[in-house]
Design a protein around this motif. Structure first.
Motif, PDB file in Angstrom:
ATOM      1  N   SER A  23      71.881  -9.044  59.763  1.00 23.77           N
ATOM      2  CA  SER A  23      71.293  -9.072  58.426  1.00 23.77           C
ATOM      3  C   SER A  23      70.060  -9.956  58.460  1.00 23.77           C
ATOM      4  O   SER A  23      70.098 -11.047  59.046  1.00 23.77           O
ATOM      5  CB  SER A  23      72.301  -9.611  57.403  1.00 23.77           C
ATOM      6  N   TYR A  24      68.974  -9.495  57.843  1.00 24.65           N
ATOM      7  CA  TYR A  24      67.744 -10.270  57.841  1.00 24.65           C
ATOM      8  C   TYR A  24      67.751 -11.293  56.711  1.00 24.65           C
ATOM      9  O   TYR A  24      66.775 -11.461  55.971  1.00 24.65           O
ATOM     10  CB  TYR A  24      66.535  -9.346  57.719  1.00 24.65           C
ATOM     11  N   GLN A  25      68.857 -11.972  56.567  1.00 24.37           N
ATOM     12  CA  GLN A  25      68.993 -13.021  55.580  1.00 24.37           C
ATOM     13  C   GLN A  25      69.169 -14.352  56.305  1.00 24.37           C
ATOM     14  O   GLN A  25      69.219 -14.408  57.535  1.00 24.37           O
ATOM     15  CB  GLN A  25      70.190 -12.742  54.660  1.00 24.37           C
TER      16      GLN A  25
ATOM     17  N   ARG B 209      60.000 -12.543  57.046  1.00 23.69           N
ATOM     18  CA  ARG B 209      61.285 -12.952  57.611  1.00 23.69           C
ATOM     19  C   ARG B 209      61.899 -11.824  58.442  1.00 23.69           C
ATOM     20  O   ARG B 209      62.420 -12.044  59.542  1.00 23.69           O
ATOM     21  CB  ARG B 209      62.231 -13.359  56.482  1.00 23.69           C
ATOM     22  N   SER B 210      61.832 -10.590  57.918  1.00 22.69           N
ATOM     23  CA  SER B 210      62.462  -9.471  58.619  1.00 22.69           C
ATOM     24  C   SER B 210      61.809  -9.226  59.970  1.00 22.69           C
ATOM     25  O   SER B 210      62.490  -8.937  60.968  1.00 22.69           O
ATOM     26  CB  SER B 210      62.407  -8.208  57.761  1.00 22.69           C
TER      27      SER B 210
ATOM     28  N   ARG C  35      54.256 -12.530  51.607  1.00 24.65           N
ATOM     29  CA  ARG C  35      55.197 -11.408  51.629  1.00 24.65           C
ATOM     30  C   ARG C  35      56.409 -11.882  52.430  1.00 24.65           C
ATOM     31  O   ARG C  35      56.667 -11.459  53.549  1.00 24.65           O
ATOM     32  CB  ARG C  35      54.531 -10.173  52.238  1.00 24.65           C
ATOM     33  N   ILE C  36      57.136 -12.814  51.819  1.00 23.96           N
ATOM     34  CA  ILE C  36      58.128 -13.597  52.549  1.00 23.96           C
ATOM     35  C   ILE C  36      59.249 -12.739  53.125  1.00 23.96           C
ATOM     36  O   ILE C  36      59.637 -12.909  54.288  1.00 23.96           O
ATOM     37  CB  ILE C  36      58.718 -14.700  51.645  1.00 23.96           C
ATOM     38  N   ASP C  37      59.800 -11.830  52.341  1.00 24.84           N
ATOM     39  CA  ASP C  37      60.910 -11.010  52.832  1.00 24.84           C
ATOM     40  C   ASP C  37      60.490 -10.166  54.030  1.00 24.84           C
ATOM     41  O   ASP C  37      61.240 -10.033  55.010  1.00 24.84           O
ATOM     42  CB  ASP C  37      61.444 -10.112  51.715  1.00 24.84           C
ATOM     43  N   GLU C  38      59.289  -9.592  53.955  1.00 20.61           N
ATOM     44  CA  GLU C  38      58.801  -8.793  55.083  1.00 20.61           C
ATOM     45  C   GLU C  38      58.552  -9.675  56.304  1.00 20.61           C
ATOM     46  O   GLU C  38      58.893  -9.305  57.437  1.00 20.61           O
ATOM     47  CB  GLU C  38      57.506  -8.076  54.698  1.00 20.61           C
TER      48      GLU C  38
ATOM     49  N   GLU D 171      62.663 -23.913  51.667  1.00 18.76           N
ATOM     50  CA  GLU D 171      63.801 -23.744  50.773  1.00 18.76           C
ATOM     51  C   GLU D 171      64.718 -24.958  50.757  1.00 18.76           C
ATOM     52  O   GLU D 171      65.772 -24.947  50.121  1.00 18.76           O
ATOM     53  CB  GLU D 171      64.591 -22.500  51.168  1.00 18.76           C
TER      54      GLU D 171
ATOM     55  N   TYR E 243      52.556 -11.548  57.475  1.00 18.89           N
ATOM     56  CA  TYR E 243      53.147 -11.308  56.155  1.00 18.89           C
ATOM     57  C   TYR E 243      53.488 -12.616  55.440  1.00 18.89           C
ATOM     58  O   TYR E 243      53.309 -12.728  54.222  1.00 18.89           O
ATOM     59  CB  TYR E 243      54.383 -10.428  56.281  1.00 18.89           C
ATOM     60  N   THR E 244      53.981 -13.604  56.157  1.00 20.53           N
ATOM     61  CA  THR E 244      54.303 -14.869  55.489  1.00 20.53           C
ATOM     62  C   THR E 244      53.037 -15.561  54.996  1.00 20.53           C
ATOM     63  O   THR E 244      53.049 -16.194  53.933  1.00 20.53           O
ATOM     64  CB  THR E 244      55.089 -15.803  56.417  1.00 20.53           C
TER      65      THR E 244
END
Length: 334
Positions: free
Chosen positions: A163-165, A141-142, A136-139, A196, A131-132
């Protein structure tokens, strides 16, 4: 991409087929997971009697680099009612598709593996990577976090990700790892933090990856590059040199070392490193280009001019970079 036979080890070794069992197919061949030569052209052997026999045939085909036949046999193994190895087989199918750049089928196989084993750490981290790569960064990361969570459960750790943050350094440091932990997930999260600009947190993730495998060239390079971006050139040099001690001909490591030399002001050493694996014109152009990126267009000009002199009729890239450098020099003087 050449398929790596290391994926053979991902399936449990099958030493004996034993007697034929009541392990009969529950459905026909699932063509949705197949991509390759026409099935009819692959084999004329009698169908396998059970899941284990089909997997063994796939392992033999994979060993012989007959990838289409291996894929066919692995998929055939999924048609049997005995689902003992389905999660591992689906993961291997995903690896085959991923190695061929067939990412849609790889994703489908990995997700199917999770249907049989939601805690399949390798499938979770491979989905994170997949995904990365597709931004599809959020997916991504999760799924990296899910892989780490599954590993914490395996290690009977009291620490889990709620939390996936983004996490802080202390939270990353709290996770347990051993040689079986998902290094790719830790590195993937580290790269996302580096992008980031959160280099210290990224380095905490890379530290975990190196605790899993201290000789991981990928982890050493990621750690070195993170320190380079953070401006800690001494540490960047040490990690990059460690990677080169393991793989002396690794071009990425050599390029990173050259960048570190440039950032440290040692242009001569940077040029010499570039010249180890490219011709003089390309090396000189690279030096000029990276000097521009480092905000030193005036220093870049002579190196770009030398690159052009080496290949005056060919080196358009160096001409473009020279024009950019001269433009930036003029702007600095205004």
């Amino acid at each position: 991409m050449i398929f790596n036979n290391k994926f053979l080890i991902l399936l449990l070794p099958i030493l004996l087929l034993g007697c034929a069992s009541s392990d009969v197919p529950t459905n026909q061949f699932d063509a949705e997971l197949y991509s390759g030569k026409p099935i009819d052209s692959l084999t004329s052997d009698d169908p396998p009697l059970n899941e284990k026999e089909a997997i063994m045939r796939g392992d033999i085909a994979l060993r012989d680099n007959n990838i289409d036949l291996a894929l066919y046999e692995y998929i055939r193994s999924l048609s049997f009612a005995d689902k003992e190895f389905h999660d591992k087989t689906l993961f291997t199918i995903g690896q085959i598709h991923s190695s061929r750049g067939n990412y849609a089928l790889a994703e489908k196989a990995y997700l199917a593996a999770l249907d049989f084993n939601p805690a399949h750490t390798d499938a979770l981290e491979q989905l994170g990577s997949l995904y990365t790569k597709q931004r599809r960064i959020d997916e991504g990361r999760s799924y990296f976090f899910k892989a780490i969570n599954a590993d914490q459960v395996r290690l009977k750790s009291s620490t889990t990700i709620r939390s996936y943050q983004a996490l802080d350094i202390d939270e990353v440091d709290a996770y347990k790892v051993d040689s079986r932990s998902p290094a790719l997930a830790y590195m993937g999260l580290g790269v996302l933090e580096d992008v980031e600009g959160k280099h210290q947190i990224a380095q905490a993730y890379f530290k975990k990856a190196l605790a899993i495998d201290k000789r991981s060239v990928k982890a050493l390079l990621n750690m070195g590059y993170s320190h380079y971006m953070y401006g800690n050139y001494k540490q960047a040099y040490q990690y990059t040199r460690s990677a080169l001690e393991i793989e002396p001909n690794n071009e990425k490591a050599q390029n990173n070392l050259a960048l570190i030399y440039l950032a440290s002001g040692d242009i001569k050493k940077a040029t010499n490193v570039f010249m180890r694996h490219m011709d003089a014109a390309e090396a000189l152009n690279n030096v000029g280009y990276f000097l521009i990126l480092q905000g030193k267009p005036d220093e870049a000009v002579p190196y770009l001019q030398q690159a052009i002199d080496k290949k005056p009729s060919y080196y358009k890239v160096a001409n473009d970079n020279l024009n950019r450098a001269l433009s930036e020099v003029r702007e600095m003087k205004q």
